[in-house]
Design a protein around this motif. Structure first.
Motif, PDB file in Angstrom:
ATOM      1  N   ILE A  45     198.941 100.025  90.900  1.00 35.25           N
ATOM      2  CA  ILE A  45     197.728 101.051  90.302  1.00 35.25           C
ATOM      3  C   ILE A  45     197.362 100.999  88.846  1.00 35.25           C
ATOM      4  O   ILE A  45     195.967 101.287  89.055  1.00 35.25           O
ATOM      5  CB  ILE A  45     198.795 102.916  90.430  1.00 35.25           C
ATOM      6  N   LYS A  46     197.801 101.047  87.880  1.00 35.91           N
ATOM      7  CA  LYS A  46     197.001 100.455  86.960  1.00 35.91           C
ATOM      8  C   LYS A  46     196.008  99.871  86.305  1.00 35.91           C
ATOM      9  O   LYS A  46     194.938  99.278  86.054  1.00 35.91           O
ATOM     10  CB  LYS A  46     198.063 100.618  85.583  1.00 35.91           C
ATOM     11  N   THR A  47     196.456  98.430  87.136  1.00 37.77           N
ATOM     12  CA  THR A  47     195.424  97.680  87.241  1.00 37.77           C
ATOM     13  C   THR A  47     194.363  97.625  88.065  1.00 37.77           C
ATOM     14  O   THR A  47     193.491  97.739  87.605  1.00 37.77           O
ATOM     15  CB  THR A  47     196.049  96.253  88.148  1.00 37.77           C
ATOM     16  N   ARG A  48     194.652  98.163  89.205  1.00 36.35           N
ATOM     17  CA  ARG A  48     193.316  98.471  90.483  1.00 36.35           C
ATOM     18  C   ARG A  48     192.402  99.473  88.947  1.00 36.35           C
ATOM     19  O   ARG A  48     191.163  99.423  89.953  1.00 36.35           O
ATOM     20  CB  ARG A  48     194.048  99.207  91.055  1.00 36.35           C
ATOM     21  N   LEU A  49     193.137 100.910  88.680  1.00 32.97           N
ATOM     22  CA  LEU A  49     192.146 101.301  88.317  1.00 32.97           C
ATOM     23  C   LEU A  49     191.386 100.964  87.029  1.00 32.97           C
ATOM     24  O   LEU A  49     189.874 101.114  86.769  1.00 32.97           O
ATOM     25  CB  LEU A  49     192.732 102.722  87.786  1.00 32.97           C
ATOM     26  N   GLN A  50     191.909  99.878  86.379  1.00 35.00           N
ATOM     27  CA  GLN A  50     191.547  99.527  85.087  1.00 35.00           C
ATOM     28  C   GLN A  50     190.234  98.289  86.154  1.00 35.00           C
ATOM     29  O   GLN A  50     189.413  98.201  85.090  1.00 35.00           O
ATOM     30  CB  GLN A  50     192.261  97.947  84.367  1.00 35.00           C
ATOM     31  N   LEU A  51     190.422  97.730  87.247  1.00 33.36           N
ATOM     32  CA  LEU A  51     189.284  96.564  87.623  1.00 33.36           C
ATOM     33  C   LEU A  51     187.946  97.870  87.978  1.00 33.36           C
ATOM     34  O   LEU A  51     187.030  97.172  88.906  1.00 33.36           O
ATOM     35  CB  LEU A  51     190.250  95.860  88.554  1.00 33.36           C
ATOM     36  N   ASP A  52     188.239  99.243  88.879  1.00 32.07           N
ATOM     37  CA  ASP A  52     187.470  99.492  89.157  1.00 32.07           C
ATOM     38  C   ASP A  52     185.939 100.398  88.528  1.00 32.07           C
ATOM     39  O   ASP A  52     185.733 100.634  87.928  1.00 32.07           O
ATOM     40  CB  ASP A  52     188.441 100.878  89.715  1.00 32.07           C
ATOM     41  N   ARG A  53     185.549  99.722  88.646  1.00 37.47           N
ATOM     42  CA  ARG A  53     183.584  99.425  88.531  1.00 37.47           C
ATOM     43  C   ARG A  53     183.067 100.511  89.024  1.00 37.47           C
ATOM     44  O   ARG A  53     181.766 101.018  88.733  1.00 37.47           O
ATOM     45  CB  ARG A  53     183.012  99.008  88.100  1.00 37.47           C
ATOM     46  N   SER A  54     183.170 100.603  89.717  1.00 37.18           N
ATOM     47  CA  SER A  54     182.016 101.945  91.507  1.00 37.18           C
ATOM     48  C   SER A  54     182.381 103.014  91.388  1.00 37.18           C
ATOM     49  O   SER A  54     182.176 103.909  93.062  1.00 37.18           O
ATOM     50  CB  SER A  54     181.945 100.575  92.661  1.00 37.18           C
ATOM     51  N   GLY A  55     183.870 103.555  90.834  1.00 34.87           N
ATOM     52  CA  GLY A  55     184.623 104.661  91.423  1.00 34.87           C
ATOM     53  C   GLY A  55     185.431 104.865  93.010  1.00 34.87           C
ATOM     54  O   GLY A  55     185.362 105.495  93.093  1.00 34.87           O
ATOM     55  N   ASN A  56     185.942 103.864  93.447  1.00 36.73           N
ATOM     56  CA  ASN A  56     186.401 103.606  94.904  1.00 36.73           C
ATOM     57  C   ASN A  56     188.464 104.758  94.506  1.00 36.73           C
ATOM     58  O   ASN A  56     188.061 105.205  95.150  1.00 36.73           O
ATOM     59  CB  ASN A  56     186.827 102.100  95.172  1.00 36.73           C
ATOM     60  N   TYR A  57     188.182 105.115  93.646  1.00 34.19           N
ATOM     61  CA  TYR A  57     189.932 105.390  93.348  1.00 34.19           C
ATOM     62  C   TYR A  57     189.185 106.933  92.378  1.00 34.19           C
ATOM     63  O   TYR A  57     188.959 106.418  91.329  1.00 34.19           O
ATOM     64  CB  TYR A  57     190.826 105.029  93.051  1.00 34.19           C
TER      65      TYR A  57
END
Length: 317
Positions: A45-57
């Motif tokens: 989850i941490k990795t996905r949040l850090q890679l999320d540039r478009s606000g999907n999460y």
């Protein structure tokens, strides 16, 4: 009161008996295995949040439920094999090298180590683990975690070994060391703070001095470890975000890289996404690292404590 009891009541009287670095390494590696199995979903989850540039999460819970719903619950354990291997080797190297560095900084007459020596030992252990273990394993782990879906046919990287081979083929051997600079800064600072804080909390809370033969209860080790693991993520958040961004980008020959290095990445993220973006993923890091340190130290302290009591003090029992 006999001499042994007097020595335990006053740990500063005379040189302390040393615990061999290999025992520290063994205790750390076993703690790493337990930590990896328990906390892998939070790391994904941490990795996905850090890679999320478009606000999907929209946060930790939304990210976790989205991944589980769209990709399956097993997706929350993506990258577990490299993560568990990486933690096992990392903690073995961290604990062992820290013990070696502390031996070098200890006073030969009293066996004591100064506060500065403890900080430098932790920093040195963090730098060493970052270069030898952490960077290449995290590059593979992050490349696997950023892939969406579970169908092997749709994934570029089929597994840890295949991922490492593809990175070397497309980007060269040094592709496995993408993001090394912020990783060194993050781990060096983290371990300098963590080892110093853990020793301090053990003394303040439980009157436990290394080499005194006292075995902490697991819950006591977990409290000390949790508290010691809290400060690092707050201080090193920008290094961790930059590390993840640098590791995630593909260095294909002829391709243009968005981030040219650590400083350039910090400036770019700040300019495009604002200051708060440099602490993206902080909450899941705080959910993962302090509990992780609590787990590791609960295991490690039991092994080290039993060694102290049975081997270092066994002859006097």
């Amino acid at each position: 009161m006999n001499q042994k009891d007097a020595a335990q009541d006053n740990p500063s009287s005379g040189p302390k008996k040393a615990i061999p670095p290999y025992m520290k390494a063994v205790s750390g590696s076993l703690g790493g295995v337990v930590e990896a199995c328990c906390l892998q979903p939070i790391d994904v989850i941490k990795t996905r949040l850090q890679l999320d540039r478009s606000g999907n999460y929209r946060g930790i819970v939304h990210c976790g439920t989205t991944v589980a719903r769209t990709e399956g619950v097993r997706a929350l354990w993506k990258g577990l094999t490299p993560f568990a291997t990486h933690l096992t080797l990392k903690y073995a190297l961290r604990m062992g090298s820290n013990a070696l560095f502390q031996s070098a900084f200890k006073d030969s007459k009293t066996g004591k180590i100064s506060g500065q020596g403890r900080v430098l030992s932790g920093f040195g252990a963090g730098v060493l683990e970052a270069l030898v273990i952490v960077t290449p394993f995290e590059v593979v782990k992050i490349r696997l975690q950023q892939q969406k879906g579970l169908s092997p046919d749709l994934l570029k990287y089929k597994g840890p070994v295949h991922c490492a081979r593809m990175i070397i083929k497309e980007e060269g051997v040094f592709g496995l060391w993408a993001g090394a600079a912020p990783t060194v800064m993050r781990n060096g600072t983290n371990q300098a703070a963590m080892f110093t804080a853990k020793n301090t909390f053990d003394i303040l809370l439980w009157k436990k001095h290394e080499g005194d033969g006292k075995v902490l209860q697991p819950w006591q080790s977990m409290i000390s470890g949790f508290l010691a693991g809290t400060a690092g993520p707050i201080c090193t958040g920008p290094f961790d975000v930059v590390k993840t961004r640098l590791m995630a980008q593909n260095r294909v020959v002829g391709g243009e890289l968005k981030y040219k290095g650590m400083v350039h990445a910090i400036r770019t993220i700040y300019a495009e996404e604002g200051l708060r973006a440099l602490w993206k993923g902080l909450l899941p890091r705080l959910m993962r690292i302090p509990p992780g340190q609590a787990i590791v130290w609960a295991v490690a302290d039991q092994i080290i404590g039993l060694y102290e009591r049975r081997v270092l003090h066994g002859a006097a029992l």
